[in-house]
Structure formats: C-alpha cells, structure tokens
Design an enzyme around this catalytic site. Structure first.
Site, PDB file in Angstrom:
ATOM      1  N   ASP A 209     -28.828  -4.672  18.353  1.00  0.00           N
ATOM      2  CA  ASP A 209     -29.349  -5.784  19.118  1.00  0.00           C
ATOM      3  C   ASP A 209     -29.912  -6.791  18.116  1.00  0.00           C
ATOM      4  O   ASP A 209     -30.093  -6.491  16.937  1.00  0.00           O
ATOM      5  CB  ASP A 209     -30.422  -5.293  20.098  1.00  0.00           C
ATOM      6  CG  ASP A 209     -30.603  -6.251  21.255  1.00  0.00           C
ATOM      7  OD1 ASP A 209     -31.070  -5.821  22.318  1.00  0.00           O
ATOM      8  OD2 ASP A 209     -30.249  -7.454  21.085  1.00  0.00           O
ATOM      9  N   TRP A 210     -30.182  -7.963  18.586  1.00  0.00           N
ATOM     10  CA  TRP A 210     -30.546  -9.069  17.691  1.00  0.00           C
ATOM     11  C   TRP A 210     -31.909  -8.804  17.035  1.00  0.00           C
ATOM     12  O   TRP A 210     -32.932  -8.835  17.681  1.00  0.00           O
ATOM     13  CB  TRP A 210     -30.543 -10.364  18.487  1.00  0.00           C
ATOM     14  CG  TRP A 210     -29.212 -11.069  18.487  1.00  0.00           C
ATOM     15  CD1 TRP A 210     -28.969 -12.363  18.125  1.00  0.00           C
ATOM     16  CD2 TRP A 210     -27.931 -10.511  18.830  1.00  0.00           C
ATOM     17  NE1 TRP A 210     -27.635 -12.660  18.234  1.00  0.00           N
ATOM     18  CE2 TRP A 210     -26.968 -11.553  18.644  1.00  0.00           C
ATOM     19  CE3 TRP A 210     -27.477  -9.273  19.245  1.00  0.00           C
ATOM     20  CZ2 TRP A 210     -25.606 -11.356  18.900  1.00  0.00           C
ATOM     21  CZ3 TRP A 210     -26.126  -9.075  19.485  1.00  0.00           C
ATOM     22  CH2 TRP A 210     -25.199 -10.106  19.319  1.00  0.00           C
TER      23      TRP A 210
END
Ligand code: GLC
Length: 646
Positions: A209-210
């Site tokens: 995920d970012w």
C-alpha cells in the site's frame, strides 16, 4: 537488464506509476483508485454505488456488469491497473472503509469479487485485490496489529482472497498497512511467499500500500514485488549498497523483476486483444449503477405495510441531512467525484410530482407520511479513521421527533454499514438501508419507496442491536482509547497496539448463532413487496461435491428478486465450528406466481475446516446439516448428508 534497472523497477514513481525499463522499451504502467470507480483521472467517471451495496445484491451477474463498466472507464482513461477490489471483511461496524468492501462473509465477498475481477481484466486492466490481509479497522492502521489463530486466518480472513487469486487470475495483490500477528503485512514472508505465492501459486505482482513499507530487508525478503507509491525502502541507493555488500538476494531480485515484467506484458497483451478500447461514463454505465442500487437497497422493516407509498398521496414530509444532498460515498481513496449526483429529495420530487413535499418540521403531523434520511458522509465515514456505531449528531433526536409527530415515519439510512437503531426504531414503521447510492442510486431509493421497484437487497452484514452484542465487543480499540475524526493515513504517531480477534471464526452471524444473541437484523435479511415459498429440497452428490436443489415460488402479487442462500453446519465436528456457514447462493427474478428450480453446487471445501495441526483443509466424517434460507435466520428447508471424511 542492469542491476540499476532492476532495483529501479521494484518501486513506483510519481505515486501511481511503475518505472518501466526505458532502454528496453518496457513501458510504465499507470494505476488509479479504486473499486467503486475511476478516481482522479481528470475525465468524468461514473460514481457507482458503494461496494457494500454491490454485496447487498448477492448477484454475480451484477458484480460482473459493475466490474465491466468500471474497467471500461479505466481503459478509456488509459489506466492499466485498477487498485481494487477491496475485500477486507466487515468485522466491526465502525471500520471507516466498510463501505468499500463486500461485507462479513468470505464466500459472498469472494464470489462477487471473482466476477468483478474477471470483468475488469477482460477490459485490458489489471485488478489489484486488497488489502492483504486482515486490515479490518482503519483506526491508526499503521500501528494496528491483527492477532488471530491460523484457523481464523485461513477460514475467514484469507478465504475471499484465496478465491480471487485461485479462481479469477487477479494480476496483483496489495498488502495492507496493518500488522498481522506481529509482522507488517508487507514484511510477512509466511503470508506472501508461504501462502500467497507458494501455496496458492500466485505469480503476479504483490505491491505495498502507499507508504505501507518500513524495513528494506524485511520487505525484500517477504516476497513483496513492488513498493508503491514511491521508493521508501526499495531506494536505488539502499538496494545497490546491499548488493555491493553481497547482502541482496539477486535471485529474489530477479523474481520480483520477472513478476513485474510478466504483469506488464500481460496487460499489454490484454489491451491489444481486448474487444473494447474502453468506454467512458455514459448512459450504459449509469444504467448499470442504477441496477446495482435497485438490487442492493435493503428494506429492513416495513410495518403495516407502510411501503410502498402511494403516488397519489397528498403530502409527504422529507427531512434529514441525507435527503439533500445525498452523500454518494464514504471518504478516502475509494471516493469518486460524482458528476451529477442525484438526491433522495430530488428523486422523490421527480418521481411523485403530484405529491406535496414538505421540508418543514412544524407540519409533520399534517403529512400522510414522513421520510427521514440520515447517516454518514465522506467526512464522517472514511479511510484512515473509524466511526461511531451511533448516528451522527442530533439525527436520533430528529427521528424521534418525526416518529412522535407522525406514526407513518420511514427512515432511510445512508452509509457503509450497521448503525445503532435500538433507541429509535420501535415507533418507526419502515427502515431502508440505501448504503452510499453513488451518483444515481437515490433514484432507486425513491423508486422503492413508491413501489416502482420491488426491493430485493439482502444484508451482507449482521446489524447488532447494541454495540455490546457485537462479536468484537471488548476486542477492538485499546482500553481507554476513543475514535478520532481527522484521518491518520499511515503515520506511526503512537505505540503499536494489538487487536485480538477473540471471536476467532465466529465473525458476524456465526457469533450470534453460537451465543444465542439475536441481531437486530440478520445477515442475508431483506424484505420484499412480494413473498416467496421454498420446497422440493434435494441433496445429491455430484462430481465436484454436493448439489443442492430446491424450487422457489413467487407466492405474492408482484414480480421480485430473491436470494436463495445455502448454509452448511457440522454438528458433530471435533473443533468449534459455526452453527451454519454460507456456502452457496443464487439470485432469482420471479414474476408473480412463477416458480423456478435452482441448483447450487457445493464444492468439497464447503464441508471442510482448516486443520492447523495437519496444515490442510479436512472434512471430518459424520452428518452435515444443509439449510436453505431467505436469510441466515429465515431457514426454509433443511436436509442432511453423510460424509465418510478423509
Ligand atoms: C491508500 C489506500 C489504498 C489505495 C492507495 C492508493 O492509502 O489504502 O486502498 O489504493 O492508497 O491511493
């Protein structure tokens, strides 16, 4: 490829791109959010109903249509990777992202996500199933540690992912921000390399995920292929230094590079052969969105019956913060800006032009009925935070005032999951859950209120009477902590804390069936303006498992949709198993008086539990109970079958 090109390739750039390999003409891939439609791509996009509304349709075909439309809009925007579907299970009503997921049951979530992924990828866009795994709260998600036993993980929190990976050929998997049993998901080798890649045979790309990475060697060694949105731990400097010290597993580096290259080429191949070069937002996609809202809106209560309202009624009061504007979505990466958002008030005015619609709280008693639209919005239910179970500020007082003034009060809930209703629902004759209807779903809500559409949605969640009844009560927020409103995306602003999944496999309806507490509204519940009868149950062995057949009849006066649900129980099990588990379902549309015989295939796995000692799925010998119902608590037919075990 040079080692510089290789280490560059395993991290993103410009937040939503891969780097490609320019020297070798390997192009960059562009990504965008998310499950419910095209976000931030600078072209008009359809704001579809919330993903949990899709779950409430229990309709595989609808899931396919939804995925096709979203995928087509991504393709038209020349975006290669869709960062969805999100399929984390609904463990607590509070989770700020429940609206963008598919409810509490892994079979329902998995089956619908399989169709969605197949549809998106048929458009030449890679899907990305997320957030792997056990990301079931957004409360300080980057320091939240999901603690559970292996059986719970396998049977509940991984089961939908397993279906999507093994049955839909999803191109990518995104890890969650959270920890799982003490390890960050992106760094958990047992989860990624052990289960996802080696056991399930996943050869696609595993992306973080970012900003959801923290340690270079742990992320590199876990099997993670790609760090997104930009390099934080997979920086060129750090990886080259490790390589220089002989501390970087170059075979593992090649494994990552090959996965990204294969993914890139597969997407290019799909785009060259995909029948359509995408399709932008337009009437076709709006029809799809409206169809999902018509099938996913759930009629929870209808005393009288008060609904449907008469188009010739004299006067209707329409109140509440969600009447106009009607929130189209929760907040965060899943939110699509709605180009032309309809509202419940506007849709009622359009559908019932001859009805005198009043917004005045002082004339409630003079109306034939009162419609109160309440719930949440993108600021009160969003990614990066969780929300209270109770309705926001003063909405309960408004409902009580309306119900006290007029016995014909209807409440429409707009939001991503369950809400506290026990302290206002008794004097309210009708309750509808409209979820977040997207830009056009309010039209469906109005159609259902006035009987132009027969409601057929079924809850993909259980709604508890009080929060204390919930399966996770006492095993959610750290003691003494409270919810917050300003989202915390991925900071480590506080100490780690453990969320003990003490309910184990008994999530949602499984909990209520075991401890005898009745939920306010059961998993699979949804009323109709017609009635259905069930009969003719047969249970037979088939080549792949067990075939369950029965005949459903529309015994009422209007056409309607029904969801036939099949639950399996193993009362002789030597391990604690739920009384019943959803193992199959199908949706039928029947004219008044029409009957249809349905056949639901249960694979062998439907009878198995995960044996943590033997490290495999196993069916114990004995008699299994098979129930066919209109909800998990409205069982219409019961049968049994013997298994010799294995
Ligand atoms: C967000 C979300 C994820 C999303 C990604 C890109 O933090 O957790 O679902 O796809 O970042 O916006």
């Amino acid at each position: 490829m040079t080692i510089e090109e290789k280490v560059d390739l395993i991290s993103g750039v410009d937040s939503f791109w891969t780097k490609g390999v320019p020297r070798l003409a390997v192009r960059r891939l562009r990504m965008a959010d998310a499950s419910m439609g095209l976000r931030n791509a600078f072209i008009p996009a359809t704001a579809f109903p919330a993903f949990i509304a899709l779950a409430a349709t229990w309709d595989r075909a609808a899931a396919y249509e939804y995925g096709s439309a979203v995928g087509a809009e991504f393709r038209a925007a020349e975006i290669d990777v869709l960062l969805g579907p999100g399929i984390n299970l609904y463990r607590v009503a509070n989770c700020g992202r429940n609206f963008e997921y598919l409810g509490e049951d892994p079979i329902l979530a998995g089956e619908l996500a399989v169709e969605y992924v197949k549809a998106v990828q048929a458009q030449g866009v890679s899907a990305t199933v997320k957030h792997f795994a056990a990301n079931n709260t957004d409360w300080h998600r980057s320091v939240s540690d999901s603690i559970m036993d292996e059986r719970t993980l396998r049977e509940v929190y991984l089961a939908a992912f397993e279906r999507v990976v093994t049955q839909a050929g999803v191109g990518a998997v995104m890890t969650g921000y959270n920890l799982l049993n003490g390890e960050y998901a992106a760094e958990c080798r047992a989860l990624i390399r052990g289960i996802l890649q080696e056991e399930w045979g996943f050869t696609g790309v595993v992306m973080s995920d970012w900003g959801g990475t923290w340690n270079t060697m742990a992320s590199f060694g876990s099997g993670l292929s790609l760090e997104m949105g930009v390099a934080k731990v997979f920086t060129r400097e750090r990886l080259l230094a490790l390589a220089g010290d002989g501390a970087l597993d170059l075979e593992e580096l090649d494994r990552k590079v090959l996965a990204i290259l294969a993914w890139t080429f597969a997407i290019e191949e799909a785009q060259s052969s995909a029948s359509a070069s995408g399709q932008r937002r337009g009437p076709g996609h709006l029809r799809t969105a409206l169809d999902v809202a018509r099938k996913g809106t759930v009629l929870l209560k209808n005393e009288g019956p008060l609904l449907p309202l008469d188009l010739g009624m004299r006067r209707l009061s329409v109140l509440g913060p969600c009447a106009f504007p009607t929130p189209t979505s929760g907040g965060g990466a899943a939110k699509v800006e709605a180009i032309d958002p309809r509202s419940i008030l506007g849709s009622v005015l359009e559908l019932a032009p001859n009805v005198n619609v009043s917004r005045d709280e002082d004339t409630l008693a003079q109306s034939d009925a009162v419609l109160v639209c309440v719930g949440f919005d993108a600021a009160t239910e969003q990614e990066g935070a969780d929300r209270p179970f109770g309705l926001p500020w003063k909405q309960v007082e408004l409902i009580r005032k309306c119900a006290a003034a007029n016995p014909n009060t209807i409440v429409v809930i707009v939001g991503g999951g369950g809400v506290a209703m026990a302290d206002w629902i008794d004097p309210v004759k009708a309750v509808v859950h409209g979820w977040y209807p997207g830009e056009i779903g309010s039209v469906a809500i109005a159609e259902i209120l006035f009987g132009r559409c027969n409601p057929s949605g079924k809850l993909p969640i259980s709604i508890e009477r009080t929060w204390r009844d919930a399966p996770a009560y006492g095993a959610y927020l750290p003691d003494g902590e409270s919810l917050y409103t300003d989202p915390d995306y991925c900071s480590q602003c506080r100490p780690f804390f453990q969320v003990h999944y003490k309910e184990c496999v008994f999530v949602g309806y499984r909990h209520y069936d075991r401890n005898g507490t009745a939920p306010l509204f059961a998993f699979g519940h949804g009323l109709s303006y017609t009635t259905f009868t069930y009969g003719g149950l047969t249970i037979e062995r088939s080549d792949t498992g067990v075939a369950v057949c029965c005949t459903v009849t529309n015994s009422g006066a209007v056409a309607g949709g029904e969801v036939v649900q099949v639950y399996v129980g193993d009362p002789q099990s030597t391990v604690p198993r739920p009384v019943r588990e959803l193992k199959g379902f199908t949706r039928v549309e029947l004219a008044a008086g029409e009957s249809q015989t349905v056949r639901i295939e249960l694979p062998e796995r439907a009878f198995a539990f995960y044996d943590v000692t033997a490290k495999r799925w196993r069916i114990e010998p004995g008699e299994f109970v098979i129930e066919v119902g209109a909800s998990s608590r409205d069982i219409r037919l019961t049968g049994r079958i013997q298994y010799a075990g294995e």
